[in-house]
Structure formats: C-alpha cells, structure tokens
Design a protein around this motif. Sequence first.
Motif, mmCIF file in Angstrom:
data_model
loop_
_atom_site.group_PDB
_atom_site.id
_atom_site.type_symbol
_atom_site.label_atom_id
_atom_site.label_comp_id
_atom_site.label_asym_id
_atom_site.label_seq_id
_atom_site.Cartn_x
_atom_site.Cartn_y
_atom_site.Cartn_z
ATOM 1 N N ILE A 452 47.272 75.801 73.918
ATOM 2 C CA ILE A 452 47.592 76.888 74.845
ATOM 3 C C ILE A 452 46.445 77.894 74.860
ATOM 4 O O ILE A 452 45.529 77.821 74.044
ATOM 5 N N THR A 453 46.511 78.821 75.801
ATOM 6 C CA THR A 453 45.583 79.956 75.786
ATOM 7 C C THR A 453 46.351 81.223 75.410
ATOM 8 O O THR A 453 47.551 81.324 75.661
ATOM 9 N N ILE A 454 45.652 82.133 74.796
ATOM 10 C CA ILE A 454 46.169 83.485 74.538
ATOM 11 C C ILE A 454 45.186 84.447 75.195
ATOM 12 O O ILE A 454 44.018 84.516 74.816
ATOM 13 N N GLU A 455 45.654 85.175 76.228
ATOM 14 C CA GLU A 455 44.726 85.956 77.051
ATOM 15 C C GLU A 455 45.299 87.303 77.481
ATOM 16 O O GLU A 455 45.538 87.542 78.665
ATOM 17 N N PRO A 456 45.492 88.228 76.538
ATOM 18 C CA PRO A 456 45.927 89.570 76.940
ATOM 19 C C PRO A 456 44.844 90.257 77.757
ATOM 20 O O PRO A 456 43.645 90.024 77.558
ATOM 21 N N GLY A 457 45.278 91.094 78.673
ATOM 22 C CA GLY A 457 44.313 91.805 79.502
ATOM 23 C C GLY A 457 44.922 93.045 80.121
ATOM 24 O O GLY A 457 46.140 93.253 80.095
ATOM 25 N N ILE A 458 44.053 93.868 80.652
ATOM 26 C CA ILE A 458 44.475 95.063 81.374
ATOM 27 C C ILE A 458 43.575 95.198 82.598
ATOM 28 O O ILE A 458 42.357 95.071 82.497
ATOM 29 N N TYR A 459 44.194 95.422 83.752
ATOM 30 C CA TYR A 459 43.449 95.457 85.012
ATOM 31 C C TYR A 459 43.886 96.714 85.774
ATOM 32 O O TYR A 459 44.942 96.725 86.413
ATOM 33 N N VAL A 460 43.077 97.749 85.667
ATOM 34 C CA VAL A 460 43.422 99.040 86.263
ATOM 35 C C VAL A 460 42.694 99.157 87.592
ATOM 36 O O VAL A 460 41.477 99.397 87.619
ATOM 37 N N PRO A 461 43.381 98.980 88.710
ATOM 38 C CA PRO A 461 42.690 99.069 90.013
ATOM 39 C C PRO A 461 42.239 100.502 90.282
ATOM 40 O O PRO A 461 42.771 101.469 89.725
ATOM 41 N N SER A 462 41.263 100.608 91.163
ATOM 42 C CA SER A 462 40.741 101.943 91.509
ATOM 43 C C SER A 462 41.799 102.813 92.166
ATOM 44 O O SER A 462 41.709 104.049 92.150
ATOM 45 N N SER A 463 42.822 102.176 92.725
ATOM 46 C CA SER A 463 43.881 102.912 93.422
ATOM 47 C C SER A 463 45.053 103.275 92.520
ATOM 48 O O SER A 463 46.026 103.886 92.969
ATOM 49 N N PHE A 464 44.979 102.933 91.236
ATOM 50 C CA PHE A 464 46.110 103.157 90.335
ATOM 51 C C PHE A 464 46.368 104.649 90.133
ATOM 52 O O PHE A 464 45.441 105.433 89.939
ATOM 53 N N ASP A 465 47.649 104.995 90.170
ATOM 54 C CA ASP A 465 48.050 106.403 90.001
ATOM 55 C C ASP A 465 48.117 106.726 88.513
ATOM 56 O O ASP A 465 49.174 106.684 87.893
#
Length: 493
Positions: A452-465
């Motif tokens: 399996i893969t283990i792939e935590p991430g965070i993706y904060v778009p430029s439009s995020f409040d």
Amino acid sequence: MKILSRKLLHQLSFKQVSFFFLLYQLTHGLCLLEGIVKWAIRRCTYSTGKVSDFGQPTSASHPQVCFLTCPHHSDAFYFMFTSQLMKEGEITPGIATKEYISRRKRLLELLPENSLAIIAAAPVKMMTDVVPYTFRQDADYLYLTGCQQPGGVAVLSHECGLCMFMPEPKPHDVVWQGLIAGVDAALEMFKAEEAYPVSKLDKILPNMIKRSSKLFHNKLTATPTYSDLETFQNAAHVGKVSDLSIFTHELRWVKSPSELKLMKESAAIACQALLQTMLHSKTYPHEGMLSAKVEYECRMRGAQRMAFNPVVGGGPNASVIHYSRNDQKIKDGDLVLMDVGCELHGYCSDLTRTWSPCGSFSSIQEELYDLILQTNKECIRLCRPGASIRQIHNYSVELLCKGLKEIGILKRDAFRLYHQLNPTSIGHYLGMDVHDCSMISYDRPLKPGVVITIEPGIYVPSSFDGPERYQGTGIRIEDEVLITETGCEVKTH
C-alpha cells in the motif's frame, strides 16, 4: 594450437573464461590468450539471427555480456561477467512460467463450475491517424498470460484450460512493426493448452459460450472482438455475464515473492531517480525540466516507462493534488511537490517528496512539513496485518485535524473544513496498476504480501478562507509500504 585452444574452451565454464581474460590483462596480451578471449566473447555474445523473435523479450533473446573496467586504465578490462534480463524458464523478467500457470489454476479454483473467463489484451490507442501511443498491456491479461502485445484474447475454462486467440501479422505489418507473437508463441512460450488465429474467434468462441453456464470478463477493457458476438450479447441479456475483476483483483492483491522483488527494484529506481532530481532542482528550477530529469533517471536505471505523468508542482501548483501541466518556473523560496513512480516489467512504484530547491524551509513551511512528516510516520506504525486502509485513514484525519487546529489553519467545523484541504485517502493498493485492485475494499484487513501507499498531505488553495500566510501551499510525503508477518517494511526510504 588454435584448434586445441577452441577444443579446450568447449569444456570451460564462463568463470574459467573470465580467468583467462584476467590473465591476459596481467601478462599484457599473449597472442594465444588474445585469440581465446576474442573467441570466448563471440561465443558468449547474443546474436539476433540465431533466436526466434516472439515480439517480446525471452531468455534466449536478452542475455547481456558486461565488463568492469580497470579503475586505473579505462581501456583495460580486469573482470568479465554475464547478466541476463531474463532467466531460463521465465516468460517475463522475474516471473517464471510455472507462476503464470499457477495464477491460472488459482483463478479456475475461484470461478464457478462450468464458467468461462474472457480476458482481452489492451487495444492500441492512437495519437494521430498513423502515430500510436506507447502500448501498455492490460494488467489482468498480462498477469494471466505474460503476453505483452496487443490484439489477443485469452479464454480460460475448466474444460480447455487456457485458450489464446492470437493476432496474425500481415507482411506489410511485419515490415513496419516487426514480428509479433502468434499461435506458435501462445503454445510454446505462454504455454496455452489451445491456440488459434484471432480470425477464427467468431467460429470457436460462440460454441464455448453456449456450453458455459456463466461468463466472466473485465467490463472496463471489453473489446468488440468478442463483445459484439451474438452469443455473448444473448448471454449478457439473460444475466449470464459478470465482472471478472472481482476474482483477478483478489489474486493480484497479495503479491508473490517474485512480484515483491520486482516491486522492490521499481521502488529503488524511483527513489534514486527522485534523489538525483532533487539535487538537480537548484540549478534547473523549472517544473518541466525536473519532470524530464526524473523520467530520464528512471529510464536509465531500467524502467520501461513512468507509472503516471509526474506531478511536479512548484509553489501554489503543489496545492493542486494531481497537477500535471509541469510548465512553470519555480520561484525562489517556493517548495516543490513531486509525485512520481515508474514501471518495471509490469510493476509500479509510487512516492512523493516535498522540498525546497534553495535548500531551506521558511518557518511556515517547516511547521506544515513537520506535521505531515509526523503523520506519515505515525500512520506507517499502524501498518500491520489486520489493520485496514480505512482505519489508518481515519487515524490520519484525527492527527491532521488536531495539528491544523494547533497551527491555526482550522478553527471551527474542523472536520468539515479539513476535507477542503485534503479530500484524498491516506493511501491505496499498489501493484501492476498504480491504484491497484480497485475491487478490494479499503475496509479489508491487510495481509502479509499486500503493498500500500501512505501519503498524508495538505493542500491549501489560494482561495482558502484561512490565514493568508498558508494560502497556496501544498505538501505531501508518500511512501510505499509492504505488509509483513510482523508489521511492515517501507520500500521508499
């Protein structure tokens, strides 16, 4: 003397020939030894004119003679050895004939009595009217037959075993594309019990369908070659046709030792390639150049292709989960998120790293990176027999929500807003396809041999409040993990 030396060589092993080569270097080249060495090289070097061409590598067609050079004199060989892409008895590199036969036997054990499985090779897809895309075989067809070529249909039943319908190359096709595997290759190389030209499929397969009480095929890869047959359509109309992938994915889910060896090699290639690309990134800070670099490094190490188009996201592009444009210059101070994988003899790797080409993280970048890294480590600790991807995912959500609240990115409605920052699963199954065995639920308890893969991430778009300082940031750390008897083994460290 020359006749005597040749007679002696017929009785020598390759290691003994290597000794003569070494002796030749030490003595600076006696004429007799020079003749022996030259003849030995001719004897041990492959010639395409002497081997049948089945349209894909065989143990006869792909041996290689390799030399190590003297560290002090680049033109002086001091040792000689042979290495083969394929060993005797293998159909594809690393996978023996007996393993393919065993796979088909195990599939027949899963299928209901008096049923028929139909598996089609992947079609050739065209880029233009005359230019094809690079061919990639359907995973189920490759898994069961070992055939890496298009145009075939395999039929598996308790009654006849493996029956292969093979394409028939026309003289014009051979001139332009070369020889391909036909009926003879199906019998000799792929060990089918029966084999026919594909032109006879419409005469033979209907009778096989009529004698069967149940049909199975891969709905996603069905081809008109058999699905347009009246007997097949009649069977589908009365509910006799079901999806085969529920059985093939079950077989492919737990990897054999041979498969795990190939996956380990695939992961090692991707890791080395990504490391070289990271070192390259300060000098060439452009997404397209880094994408080209990692593919070059993978191919030079033996990979046949990339497992998917590399994701190379610089700065705010890293917040786009499957960003694939790879056409932007990377600005000073920006991070690069790179998700890559290669394919080695049918088996994929998949890993992601995020780094700063300039060599240092800002305090904000470091804060988020540490959270993702710790989540990655904690989730890997949960990888063991009996756990499930779903359980590991739920734990990762708890860790990330807690961390993001402490940082100040999430405040109210943390769980609802979290999915705006990471709508992905913590991982997926990996194997012959990048997202492998999709018919196996993420609630399924893991077993030894599952990857399996283990792939935590965070993706904060430029439009995020949220806090402006975090906007346009994307960080992911992905590793490839093998489930073992006692826990797990990370393949991408």
